[in-house]
Design an enzyme around this catalytic site. Structure first.
Site, PDB file in Angstrom:
ATOM      1  N   CYS A   7       6.571   4.918  -5.085  1.00  0.00           N
ATOM      2  CA  CYS A   7       7.849   5.821  -4.331  1.00  0.00           C
ATOM      3  C   CYS A   7       7.983   5.436  -2.953  1.00  0.00           C
ATOM      4  CB  CYS A   7       7.196   7.317  -4.284  1.00  0.00           C
ATOM      5  SG  CYS A   7       8.368   8.300  -3.411  1.00  0.00           S
TER       6      CYS A   7
ATOM      7  N   HIS B 165      30.641  31.777   2.022  1.00  0.00           N
ATOM      8  CA  HIS B 165      32.077  31.163   1.666  1.00  0.00           C
ATOM      9  C   HIS B 165      32.653  30.270   2.530  1.00  0.00           C
ATOM     10  CE1 HIS B 165      35.764  31.298  -0.266  1.00  0.00           C
ATOM     11  NE2 HIS B 165      36.493  31.610   0.852  1.00  0.00           N
TER      12      HIS B 165
ATOM     13  N   PHE C  48       0.808  -1.116   0.062  1.00  0.00           N
ATOM     14  CA  PHE C  48       0.019  -0.104   0.011  1.00  0.00           C
ATOM     15  C   PHE C  48       0.935   1.053  -0.082  1.00  0.00           C
ATOM     16  CE2 PHE C  48      -2.355   3.404   2.158  1.00  0.00           C
ATOM     17  CZ  PHE C  48      -3.649   3.261   1.221  1.00  0.00           C
ATOM     18  N   GLY C  49       0.552   2.347  -0.768  1.00  0.00           N
ATOM     19  CA  GLY C  49       1.422   3.483  -0.728  1.00  0.00           C
ATOM     20  C   GLY C  49       1.975   3.712  -2.057  1.00  0.00           C
ATOM     21  N   GLY C  50       1.835   2.973  -3.045  1.00  0.00           N
ATOM     22  CA  GLY C  50       2.619   3.297  -4.376  1.00  0.00           C
ATOM     23  C   GLY C  50       4.010   2.992  -4.272  1.00  0.00           C
TER      24      GLY C  50
END
Lengths: 488, 488
Positions: B58, B468, B54-56
């Site tokens: 990615c 810097h 679940f959640g795809g």
């Protein structure tokens, strides 16, 4: 305001000594060394510097070589702290090899820079001597030369402050010598809690020295309280940090094999092999004898300048005396000195070169001023803390975003680091940003940019893409949190 | 446009099967899972997903876990390449330990997300089944349920493309399985030259596998040519990259102790232990049977949407069918899918909730779209290359800044990495930026911000401070170089 440039042969004699005339005399070859720009090529310019190395502190003992040491030190430190990430191993950084590499490069650049200044441009000459002021436009060198400038630029910088109880010597060094040690001491005690002290503590620790940092008040005392607390906790797990510790007595044997003995106000007694005193820096105005010229200065010797970088005398700007860098601002930051040098160079052009009288002097209005501490953990910050903003009467609010609340923070398994933003609740203007954690110095930049260009937080996160799952999502989320707190 | 929300009990029966009615059906629980926002709390919403997790992609197999593996891999890689910095040592990353740590975290999040969607909000239900379209507003599930939505959101993503000659199996895996391997193979061959293939090659190399990357055309072929050449040189020094190599025959023994044998069009024959096919991704429109609903799609199956993310049919936008993410855009980037989800959610609100008929739909106009490749070396980029800009008829110019030309680059002893900027010479608008080197993904952001907010390069570098000597000086100098090339 344009006048004829002083010619090579134009000399005057005063009190028996020939006075050499210049259009511009620049004292200090740090950022001042960039003053001779193409626009000033028609001017006769002297660069004066008696520094141990040519090119100023940043190049030779400061920003640049420290970062060249810190990078290998970090590779070692990161590995020490990687077991929880599933990484094991051992590594060490070779002090002598790094020193040879760094100064092989730095010293060559410094020497080439000196040679170029000595003979590289027909209109520029180099005076490699200490100078003192005779009057507002005249200097005398250690060898008795008299130099007079139609304009003067004072960029003579600052030097490490010496402590009465710990005078500099072979075993009590300043940051000027801290990277040029032949060998890394087994134990080093660092006196100071500022940026320089903290960076060196992290650096030596990375190379494997046993570091004790003694801090009279608190570490990084000008920074946000949460940032400071996290730094003390994280750094304190790596080396020995003792706040509210002041050295009241020191025994420093000449024999390097006998330990140095330090006694603190707290009663603590430490034995150590080397002491680095990094307890602030002193503007070099006293070395130049600027009091003879009557320039206004702060109690600590810093020259007072106006928005055009002109030195004040009795509260009035002198038209042809400029100052810049550590001798003229409280930041002690190279990027600030460089910017001031650009302002000075442009105002020299407008004063001495421009053919129109209508060119107003440019002002130095650039803000905010960011600073970075390249320790581990790294810190970057600009502007106000919440307390400072509220003390200034602003309806300010602070938001926070933990690294650990982003996907990149998951990759780091981060549990400690964060970014904070202080914003004007009504306008959404960014008043300050404070980050502690990996890559803090570069993560700060989108916020510097937004603040410098007056971009309010509303719409800022959602008006641009933030590549997923880069560390910049910390900033994206910080801005979203800020937007939630702002009106309209 | 507001109508009464479908009630829980409102069912209709068609062709014998009860049709369950929803206000919104979201297909795909990746970015689509964020659609049920507080603004849509009055709507009855179904989230449909038959994904392995679940959640795809990615969360479970893509952006997030890869970066969690890449971070320890980099710690090891950095140390391998540190002798010239004066750092020596050995380190290794423990595949099984990292896998356990990463998926211990990820799987918990995925499971908690699923549980919340199943029972966390009264107006949202979860359908954990494969669905196919019956018509533009009706779906049938694998178990025969019929779901109808007043509005549909198609965010079903994409899947790894299978190659005819290398069908997926125990020894020929896709990126879905690439991180869940029980053990790291000694030799792995990666088929593909895109972002996914290149990140995995770098990742496996970091963990110690012997990696061969076979690329039919060229590595990262859509990117700037100099970036590509540097990547091939730098990555090619770490693992074996073979461009213009296509696998034409494969022998894949069932016995995992017998090597897989791959024959290339070039005549090369390789033996390997595991094959990762990362040769592009296919939009999941075919799995949904979207052709039944007559939606317009590209040849590769990607759905065609308008600026409001509405799906087209015969060139006309359907008022209540939205699509987002990999199934509807060519980027295959999570941050793009997330932004599209926000556009869709807002347009659902305006379509189904807003009480005024006057609310126009919002458009997706956000640009530019940055991408990052978290390989070593890292790459980040957005917008046009010089060639693309000139082909578009723009008076464009390109500037470059090497890491090695900055103080931070000195600290890295960098000799290879750089940033490039493509700008409109007349206006100074940033058209594209291309960076290869450490921290590229975060160094890109000030340029994304400038491009997104139409800030021209004139004044951009000098209108803000750059601490810097942070790595951001690469970007500062890049902008200064660009300004030099621009008119006015």
């Amino acid at each position: 305001m344009s006048e004829t440039a002083a010619s090579e042969t134009e000399l005057s004699f005063e009190a028996g000594a020939p006075t050499e005339l210049f259009d511009v005399i620049v004292i200090g070859a740090g950022s001042g060394n960039s003053i001779p720009s193409p626009e000033l090529a028609g001017l006769k310019i002297a660069i004066v510097d008696d520094g141990r190395w040519f090119g100023g502190t940043c190049l030779n003992a400061g920003c640049i070589p420290t970062k060249m040491f810190i990078h290998p030190a970090r590779l070692v430190s990161h590995l020490r702290d990687a077991a929880h990430l599933g990484v094991t191993g051992t590594a060490s950084a070779d002090w002598a090899a790094v020193r040879a590499r760094v100064f092989g490069r730095i010293d060559s650049i410094s020497q080439a820079g000196e040679q170029y200044r000595a003979s590289g441009e027909p209109n520029v000459s180099l005076v490699r001597e200490r100078v003192r002021f005779v009057d507002e436009s005249t200097l005398v060198t250690a060898s008795g030369r008299r130099l007079r400038g139609r304009a003067l630029v004072i960029g003579a910088g600052s030097r490490p402050r010496e402590l009465r109880v710990l005078p500099f010597g072979p075993r009590v060094i300043s940051s000027d010598d801290a990277l040029r040690l032949e060998t890394l001491p087994e134990r080093i005690t660092i006196i100071g809690g500022g940026v320089v002290a903290s960076e060196f503590a992290s650096l030596y620790h990375g190379f494997g020295a046993k570091v004790t940092q003694l801090v009279r008040s608190t570490v990084l005392s000008s920074l946000d309280a949460d940032i400071r607390a996290t730094f003390v906790a994280q750094a304190g797990a790596q080396w020995d940090i003792r706040e509210h510790h002041d050295v009241v007595d020191a025994t420093i044997p000449d024999d390097a094999t006998s330990p140095i003995r330090l006694v603190c106000n707290t009663g603590d007694v430490l034995e150590t092999d080397l002491v680095l005193v990094a307890s602030g820096r002193v503007p070099n105005s006293d070395r130049l004898g600027t009091e003879v010229a009557g320039f206004d200065q702060e109690l600590n010797g810093r020259l007072v300048v106006d928005a055009h970088q002109r030195v004040l005398r009795a509260g009035q700007a002198l038209p042809n005396v400029f100052a810049m860098g550590d001798i003229a601002n409280p930041h002690q930051l190279k990027h600030v000195a460089n910017h001031e040098a650009r302002v000075v160079a442009e105002n020299l052009r407008r004063t001495l070169v421009a053919t129109s009288d209508n060119e107003e002097l440019v002002s130095n209005t650039l803000s905010p001023v960011p600073l970075a501490v390249f320790s581990t953990p790294e810190i970057a910050s600009f502007g106000a803390t919440l307390t400072e903003a509220r003390d200034a009467g602003i309806d300010a609010v602070e938001v926070r975003q933990d690294y650990g609340g982003t996907a990149w923070g998951w990759a780091l398994e981060d549990q400690h680091h964060f970014a904070k933003l202080v914003v004007d609740r009504v306008q959404g203007q960014i008043l300050g940003a404070h980050i502690i954690g990996p890559d803090a110095a570069i993560l700060l930049q989108p916020l510097v940019q937004a603040a410098a260009f007056n971009m309010p937080v509303q719409g800022l996160a959602r008006g641009q893409y933030w590549p997923h799952p880069a560390a910049t999502e910390i900033i994206e989320n910080l801005l979203l949190n800020a937007k939630e707190e702002c009106n309209a």
